[in-house]
Design a protein around this motif. Structure first.
Motif, PDB file in Angstrom:
ATOM      1  N   ALA A 310       0.861  -1.185   0.000  1.00 60.67           N
ATOM      2  CA  ALA A 310       0.000   0.000   0.000  1.00 60.67           C
ATOM      3  C   ALA A 310       0.900   1.238   0.000  1.00 60.67           C
ATOM      4  N   LYS A 311       1.653   1.398  -1.082  1.00 52.30           N
ATOM      5  CA  LYS A 311       2.671   2.446  -1.147  1.00 52.30           C
ATOM      6  C   LYS A 311       2.078   3.846  -1.071  1.00 52.30           C
ATOM      7  N   LYS A 312       1.043   4.127  -1.878  1.00 51.75           N
ATOM      8  CA  LYS A 312       0.449   5.461  -1.894  1.00 51.75           C
ATOM      9  C   LYS A 312      -0.206   5.810  -0.552  1.00 51.75           C
ATOM     10  N   PRO A 313      -1.023   4.901   0.018  1.00 52.47           N
ATOM     11  CA  PRO A 313      -1.583   5.202   1.347  1.00 52.47           C
ATOM     12  C   PRO A 313      -0.505   5.411   2.409  1.00 52.47           C
ATOM     13  N   PHE A 314       0.612   4.685   2.284  1.00 51.91           N
ATOM     14  CA  PHE A 314       1.683   4.846   3.263  1.00 51.91           C
ATOM     15  C   PHE A 314       2.304   6.237   3.146  1.00 51.91           C
ATOM     16  N   SER A 315       2.406   6.755   1.915  1.00 49.89           N
ATOM     17  CA  SER A 315       2.911   8.119   1.728  1.00 49.89           C
ATOM     18  C   SER A 315       1.954   9.125   2.361  1.00 49.89           C
ATOM     19  N   GLN A 316       0.633   8.861   2.231  1.00 48.18           N
ATOM     20  CA  GLN A 316      -0.350   9.724   2.880  1.00 48.18           C
ATOM     21  C   GLN A 316      -0.210   9.661   4.397  1.00 48.18           C
ATOM     22  N   LEU A 317       0.065   8.471   4.887  1.00 48.59           N
ATOM     23  CA  LEU A 317       0.263   8.309   6.325  1.00 48.59           C
ATOM     24  C   LEU A 317       1.425   9.155   6.811  1.00 48.59           C
ATOM     25  N   LEU A 318       2.538   9.122   6.088  1.00 46.83           N
ATOM     26  CA  LEU A 318       3.708   9.904   6.471  1.00 46.83           C
ATOM     27  C   LEU A 318       3.392  11.397   6.477  1.00 46.83           C
TER      28      LEU A 318
END
Length: 337
Positions: A310-318
């Motif tokens: 879940a690369k894109k959601p993880f970027s949102q998380l950061l």
């Protein structure tokens, strides 16, 4: 060392425990949920608070008894209402995982729990730090919103090959987490309401730092009544008393004890730090505690693989965590202003 530095360090230390205790909820099996929760609640809300307070607060029960009945009643009531939120937290983790549950619950509890104690301070709107607190809480809510959206997008990816029921369960978990977050804020409100108990403990010889533990004894007694009452209700309803003797449950018991110790360690240490911060301690220390706990919980969730593929959601998380860090820094600065 500067008193505020010590106070801030204590809140930082407490946030580690707060962000970690939820890991135990992944290790409930083979115990029934209600059996595990009863053990956890007793450790976290009765054994540790009373044991720690008796060790450092002289004449603990005399100090508590010297406070008005109304203060004790409402402190317990807020703890009881928080207990509902605590139960919903455990349920939400089962539906949505650590990341999104912590994101919603910690954010709402931090913001609501920070604003409400302001009303216990006379002329709070005239405080020099008031604008900074409002901006900090606003940023906190934005960071939580971004974090929650990241969690929802993560779930969409992970459940793309699952049934519609799985997606429904996720939405249900989010609703439960929102309710839990609002109710969870009442724990800090109960702590603020119990300030006369802290003063009474100081009058009986407790230090400012340790006197806060007397307040937690009262607030968490109300919380335990809710948590234990619900657990016992389920034990009777589901006829699951035998769960306490199920084979291969040693690990589950171990995690129930660890979770209980970590959970109250967070509150106990936070209370000491908030007491050293002065009147604005519950207003500023609480959101810092939960904001940092959210960051720590997501570190654990990442290590557990909750953000795999879940690369894109993880970027949102950061991005959300970066906003949270900014909010925490602003709230920390507000106590200096």
């Amino acid at each position: 060392m500067d008193t505020y530095v010590i106070a801030f360090a204590l809140v930082l230390f407490a946030s580690f425990f707060q962000g970690t205790f939820g890991l135990g909820m992944k290790h409930i099996s083979p115990l029934k949920w209600e059996a595990w929760w009863l053990v956890y609640s007793f450790i976290a809300m009765i054994l540790l608070p009373i044991g720690w307070a008796l060790a450092v607060v002289p004449d603990l029960w005399t100090a508590i008894a010297s406070v008005s009945v109304s203060v004790i009643f409402f402190s317990m009531l807020f703890g009881f209402l928080w207990g509902i939120g605590g139960i919903l937290f455990g349920i939400s983790v089962e539906y949505t995982g650590i990341s999104i549950t912590y994101g919603i619950v910690m954010g709402l509890a931090a913001s609501v729990g920070s604003v409400l104690p302001l009303f216990y301070i006379n002329d709070f709107t005239e405080q020099a730090s008031f604008p900074f607190i409002l901006i900090g809480v606003g940023l906190l809510l934005i960071g939580v919103l971004i974090t929650a959206i990241a969690g929802i997008n993560r779930d969409k990816i992970l459940q793309s090959h699952e049934s519609g029921q799985g997606r429904k369960s996720s939405r249900k978990g989010i609703l439960i987490a929102v309710t839990s977050g609002v109710l969870s804020a009442l724990l800090n409100v109960g702590f603020s309401n119990a300030s006369p108990i802290i003063k009474a403990a100081e009058m009986h010889g407790a230090s400012t730092q340790n006197a806060s533990l007397a307040a937690w004894v009262v607030v968490l007694l109300g919380a335990f009544l809710m948590n234990a009452g619900y657990s016992i209700y389920l034990l009777f309803k589901n006829k699951s008393w035998g769960s306490f003797q199920v084979k291969s449950s040693k690990q589950a018991y171990k995690w129930a004890i660890i979770s209980g110790v970590f959970w109250f360690a967070a509150l106990g240490v936070y209370g000491q730090g908030a007491a050293l911060m002065g009147a604005l301690g519950p207003v500023i220390g609480w959101p810092i505690l939960l904001g940092l706990a959210l960051i720590i919980s997501n570190i654990w969730a990442y290590r557990a693989g909750e953000w795999s593929n879940a690369k894109k959601p993880f970027s949102q998380l950061l991005m959300g965590l970066a906003v949270l860090i900014g909010a925490i820094c602003l709230l920390g600065y507000s106590n200096y202003h």
